[in-house]
Design a protein around this motif. Sequence first.
Motif, PDB file in Angstrom:
ATOM      1  N   PRO A  46      38.240  12.301  78.772  1.00 44.12           N
ATOM      2  CA  PRO A  46      38.173  13.622  79.421  1.00 44.12           C
ATOM      3  C   PRO A  46      38.295  13.580  80.936  1.00 44.12           C
ATOM      4  CG  PRO A  46      36.489  13.421  77.722  1.00 44.12           C
ATOM      5  CD  PRO A  46      37.084  12.045  77.902  1.00 44.12           C
ATOM      6  N   GLU A  47      38.051  12.416  81.536  1.00 43.80           N
ATOM      7  CA  GLU A  47      38.102  12.315  82.992  1.00 43.80           C
ATOM      8  C   GLU A  47      39.517  12.076  83.524  1.00 43.80           C
ATOM      9  OE1 GLU A  47      35.418   9.296  84.237  1.00 43.80           O
ATOM     10  OE2 GLU A  47      33.731  10.091  83.082  1.00 43.80           O
ATOM     11  N   VAL A  48      40.512  11.965  82.649  1.00 46.61           N
ATOM     12  CA  VAL A  48      41.853  11.639  83.096  1.00 46.61           C
ATOM     13  C   VAL A  48      42.391  12.720  84.034  1.00 46.61           C
ATOM     14  CG1 VAL A  48      43.070  12.774  81.182  1.00 46.61           C
ATOM     15  CG2 VAL A  48      44.132  10.835  82.330  1.00 46.61           C
ATOM     16  N   ARG A  49      43.130  12.259  85.032  1.00 43.64           N
ATOM     17  CA  ARG A  49      43.817  13.158  85.974  1.00 43.64           C
ATOM     18  C   ARG A  49      45.313  12.890  85.876  1.00 43.64           C
ATOM     19  NH1 ARG A  49      40.610  15.060  90.220  1.00 43.64           N
ATOM     20  NH2 ARG A  49      42.046  14.427  91.857  1.00 43.64           N
ATOM     21  N   TYR A  50      46.099  13.923  86.110  1.00 43.00           N
ATOM     22  CA  TYR A  50      47.525  13.874  85.777  1.00 43.00           C
ATOM     23  C   TYR A  50      48.353  14.540  86.865  1.00 43.00           C
ATOM     24  CZ  TYR A  50      51.668  15.916  83.361  1.00 43.00           C
ATOM     25  OH  TYR A  50      52.935  16.348  83.015  1.00 43.00           O
ATOM     26  N   ALA A  51      49.475  13.867  87.224  1.00 43.10           N
ATOM     27  CA  ALA A  51      50.462  14.435  88.140  1.00 43.10           C
ATOM     28  C   ALA A  51      51.840  14.304  87.509  1.00 43.10           C
ATOM     29  CB  ALA A  51      50.433  13.712  89.490  1.00 43.10           C
TER      30      ALA A  51
END
Length: 264
Positions: A45-50
Amino acid sequence: MTETRFLRYVALGDSQTEGIGDGDDRTGLRGWADRLAERLARAEPEVRYANLAVRGRLAGQVRAQQLAPALALRPDLTTVVAGVNDLLRPGFDADEVAAQLEAMFAELTASGARVATLTFPDVARITPLARPLAPRVAALNDRIRDAAQRHGVVVAETSHHDVVTDPRLWSPDRLHASALGHDRIAAAVAHALGLPGSDDAWTHPLPPPDVPRPAGLRAAATEARWAAGFLGPWIGRRLLGRSSGDGHEAKRPLLTAVGSASVP
């Protein structure tokens, strides 16, 4: 199940990675990279995405415009998918395109990121008018595999499975995946990466269509309408030196939580 935690995912590429064919510019594009990020977020759930992809970009432009920003984001997972815009052009050089991709593979893996890419389907099976491009696709796929092997890049072998040329996985322009196609691509990359819950279900054929594919004169008429509606305008842009990406920027240039919008 993978032992690696992917918390910073950055996608590089062209229109397919931007998400053309899955949503629109008015309501927003989703696309396979967004869908892959959603799969990652279910496990982490902590994943960050660009997403730095921009439609119309050639492989060299992806490298020149997106590689440095990607590295600056310090990703632990990246996807690099480019080359289709190159192979559609008269002066296509498989070695040159592969060199651009390999340079990105090399720098990203050297930074410590896990890198994934994919191979491309036989376009002749999507539209018969594209049959002359089939050898180019095969040549590029061979070089992608070789470059990926040299740098430990994960390859989702979408070219190996008949379902990827099912018309229902493609949008009306036959150049971009449909929403269903984007979902299958995301599943293929997730499977190649060994993400929790992934499997080979994406390779399974779809149920028989309710309406059979046109044949004979109906098929010829369908091809003519496609050429007039999509191929002609594409050729026109090339002759005028224009790109579908003119005036467009990355839709998600910053790493943000999956499900939220990125603000430049």
